[in-house]
Design a protein around this motif. Structure first.
Motif, PDB file in Angstrom:
ATOM      1  N   THR A 198       0.801  -1.222   0.000  1.00 53.97           N
ATOM      2  CA  THR A 198       0.000   0.000   0.000  1.00 53.97           C
ATOM      3  C   THR A 198       0.832   1.269   0.000  1.00 53.97           C
ATOM      4  N   ALA A 199       2.124   1.179   0.231  1.00 53.70           N
ATOM      5  CA  ALA A 199       2.976   2.360   0.410  1.00 53.70           C
ATOM      6  C   ALA A 199       3.276   3.171  -0.853  1.00 53.70           C
ATOM      7  N   PRO A 200       3.327   2.595  -2.057  1.00 50.88           N
ATOM      8  CA  PRO A 200       3.715   3.397  -3.229  1.00 50.88           C
ATOM      9  C   PRO A 200       2.951   4.707  -3.431  1.00 50.88           C
ATOM     10  N   PRO A 201       1.627   4.775  -3.182  1.00 54.42           N
ATOM     11  CA  PRO A 201       0.971   6.086  -3.331  1.00 54.42           C
ATOM     12  C   PRO A 201       1.514   7.131  -2.345  1.00 54.42           C
ATOM     13  N   LEU A 202       1.824   6.708  -1.129  1.00 57.54           N
ATOM     14  CA  LEU A 202       2.402   7.640  -0.156  1.00 57.54           C
ATOM     15  C   LEU A 202       3.761   8.114  -0.626  1.00 57.54           C
ATOM     16  N   TRP A 203       4.593   7.186  -1.065  1.00 56.63           N
ATOM     17  CA  TRP A 203       5.917   7.560  -1.562  1.00 56.63           C
ATOM     18  C   TRP A 203       5.794   8.521  -2.740  1.00 56.63           C
ATOM     19  N   ALA A 204       4.828   8.290  -3.619  1.00 53.36           N
ATOM     20  CA  ALA A 204       4.641   9.158  -4.790  1.00 53.36           C
ATOM     21  C   ALA A 204       4.240  10.571  -4.374  1.00 53.36           C
ATOM     22  N   VAL A 205       3.343  10.688  -3.400  1.00 55.14           N
ATOM     23  CA  VAL A 205       2.909  12.014  -2.934  1.00 55.14           C
ATOM     24  C   VAL A 205       4.082  12.757  -2.308  1.00 55.14           C
ATOM     25  N   LEU A 206       4.833  12.079  -1.441  1.00 61.30           N
ATOM     26  CA  LEU A 206       5.971  12.738  -0.787  1.00 61.30           C
ATOM     27  C   LEU A 206       7.033  13.152  -1.815  1.00 61.30           C
ATOM     28  N   ARG A 207       7.309  12.276  -2.762  1.00 67.28           N
ATOM     29  CA  ARG A 207       8.305  12.615  -3.797  1.00 67.28           C
ATOM     30  C   ARG A 207       7.820  13.763  -4.687  1.00 67.28           C
ATOM     31  N   SER A 208       6.520  13.800  -4.977  1.00 71.39           N
ATOM     32  CA  SER A 208       6.007  14.893  -5.811  1.00 71.39           C
ATOM     33  C   SER A 208       6.181  16.239  -5.114  1.00 71.39           C
ATOM     34  N   HIS A 209       6.033  16.258  -3.800  1.00 76.90           N
ATOM     35  CA  HIS A 209       6.268  17.505  -3.065  1.00 76.90           C
ATOM     36  C   HIS A 209       7.744  17.895  -3.138  1.00 76.90           C
ATOM     37  N   LEU A 210       8.636  16.931  -2.993  1.00 76.50           N
ATOM     38  CA  LEU A 210      10.066  17.234  -3.105  1.00 76.50           C
ATOM     39  C   LEU A 210      10.414  17.754  -4.501  1.00 76.50           C
ATOM     40  N   LEU A 211       9.852  17.120  -5.535  1.00 75.66           N
ATOM     41  CA  LEU A 211      10.116  17.556  -6.911  1.00 75.66           C
ATOM     42  C   LEU A 211       9.559  18.947  -7.188  1.00 75.66           C
ATOM     43  N   ALA A 212       8.494  19.320  -6.449  1.00 81.10           N
ATOM     44  CA  ALA A 212       7.906  20.654  -6.614  1.00 81.10           C
ATOM     45  C   ALA A 212       8.666  21.712  -5.810  1.00 81.10           C
ATOM     46  N   GLY A 213       9.741  21.309  -5.135  1.00 82.77           N
ATOM     47  CA  GLY A 213      10.547  22.259  -4.385  1.00 82.77           C
ATOM     48  C   GLY A 213      10.155  22.411  -2.927  1.00 82.77           C
ATOM     49  N   ARG A 214       9.184  21.624  -2.474  1.00 82.15           N
ATOM     50  CA  ARG A 214       8.785  21.668  -1.062  1.00 82.15           C
ATOM     51  C   ARG A 214       9.731  20.755  -0.283  1.00 82.15           C
ATOM     52  N   ARG A 215      10.718  21.336   0.358  1.00 75.76           N
ATOM     53  CA  ARG A 215      11.774  20.560   1.006  1.00 75.76           C
ATOM     54  C   ARG A 215      11.428  20.145   2.432  1.00 75.76           C
ATOM     55  N   PHE A 216      10.462  20.800   3.037  1.00 77.70           N
ATOM     56  CA  PHE A 216      10.144  20.536   4.440  1.00 77.70           C
ATOM     57  C   PHE A 216       8.805  19.812   4.526  1.00 77.70           C
ATOM     58  N   LEU A 217       8.881  18.516   4.770  1.00 73.99           N
ATOM     59  CA  LEU A 217       7.681  17.668   4.762  1.00 73.99           C
ATOM     60  C   LEU A 217       7.358  17.192   6.163  1.00 73.99           C
ATOM     61  N   ARG A 218       6.068  17.197   6.490  1.00 72.47           N
ATOM     62  CA  ARG A 218       5.572  16.612   7.728  1.00 72.47           C
ATOM     63  C   ARG A 218       4.660  15.464   7.333  1.00 72.47           C
ATOM     64  N   LEU A 219       4.848  14.332   7.978  1.00 75.02           N
ATOM     65  CA  LEU A 219       4.002  13.165   7.726  1.00 75.02           C
ATOM     66  C   LEU A 219       3.281  12.828   9.024  1.00 75.02           C
ATOM     67  N   ASP A 220       1.965  13.034   9.038  1.00 72.64           N
ATOM     68  CA  ASP A 220       1.143  12.757  10.210  1.00 72.64           C
ATOM     69  C   ASP A 220       0.654  11.312  10.130  1.00 72.64           C
ATOM     70  N   VAL A 221       1.117  10.466  11.055  1.00 78.67           N
ATOM     71  CA  VAL A 221       0.788   9.037  11.050  1.00 78.67           C
ATOM     72  C   VAL A 221      -0.206   8.670  12.161  1.00 78.67           C
ATOM     73  N   THR A 222      -0.904   9.673  12.694  1.00 77.47           N
ATOM     74  CA  THR A 222      -1.837   9.442  13.800  1.00 77.47           C
ATOM     75  C   THR A 222      -2.850   8.354  13.476  1.00 77.47           C
ATOM     76  N   SER A 223      -3.313   8.290  12.243  1.00 77.24           N
ATOM     77  CA  SER A 223      -4.399   7.366  11.879  1.00 77.24           C
ATOM     78  C   SER A 223      -3.922   6.031  11.330  1.00 77.24           C
ATOM     79  N   LEU A 224      -2.632   5.732  11.415  1.00 82.88           N
ATOM     80  CA  LEU A 224      -2.152   4.423  10.957  1.00 82.88           C
ATOM     81  C   LEU A 224      -2.618   3.330  11.910  1.00 82.88           C
ATOM     82  N   THR A 225      -3.099   2.234  11.334  1.00 79.07           N
ATOM     83  CA  THR A 225      -3.503   1.080  12.139  1.00 79.07           C
ATOM     84  C   THR A 225      -2.507  -0.063  12.022  1.00 79.07           C
TER      85      THR A 225
END
Length: 148
Positions: A58-85
């Motif tokens: 299930t992880a590839p969509p998450l990796w794609a979203v995070l990488r797309s932000h990096l490619l767009a120049g957004r260098r500071f990422l926060r990943l909220d994992v509160t809802s992970l089961t």
């Protein structure tokens, strides 16, 4: 089992006996879900919420979203994992790769909302010593500051 003679046929294994535990063999036989949502962003960073089960399948969509932000120049990422089961080590290895990509871009990936389940896997895999872990909630969930 009867003794085999040169003329007797070899025993035939059925599919069920060759793979006794199908769930172990093919973890995708059960339905898993993962939600990924960018909840805040600006020119320098983004906050992404993830919920559900985070594993290799299930992880590839998450990796794609995070990488797309990096490619767009957004260098500071926060990943909220509160809802992970659920989370497994293979998914964390992918997060480590994105963490390294953010560092190479002179940015950060900060994991927030780490609850006991995720904290345990982070500790067992040693990723708690590698990834940046933030507070209990993402910044956008905090109440606004009261200025007097």
């Amino acid at each position: 089992m009867p003794a085999l003679t040169p003329q007797s046929p070899l025993p035939v294994r059925t599919a069920a006996s060759s793979v006794p535990n199908r769930d172990w063999f093919d973890h995708r036989s059960r339905e898993t879900t993962l939600s990924v949502e960018t909840v805040a962003l600006d020119f320098q960073g983004a906050t992404v919420q993830v919920g559900g089960e985070l594993d290799l399948g299930t992880a590839p969509p998450l990796w794609a979203v995070l990488r797309s932000h990096l490619l767009a120049g957004r260098r500071f990422l926060r990943l909220d994992v509160t809802s992970l089961t659920f989370v497994d080590a293979s998914a964390l290895a992918g997060l480590r790769a994105i963490h390294d990509e953010a560092l190479a871009a002179r940015g950060t990936l900060v994991v927030t909302g780490v609850r006991a389940l995720v904290a345990r896997v982070l500790h067992l895999t040693g990723f708690d010593e590698v990834l940046f872990l933030g507070g209990s909630r993402a910044e956008h969930e905090l109440p606004p500051l009261q200025v007097s």
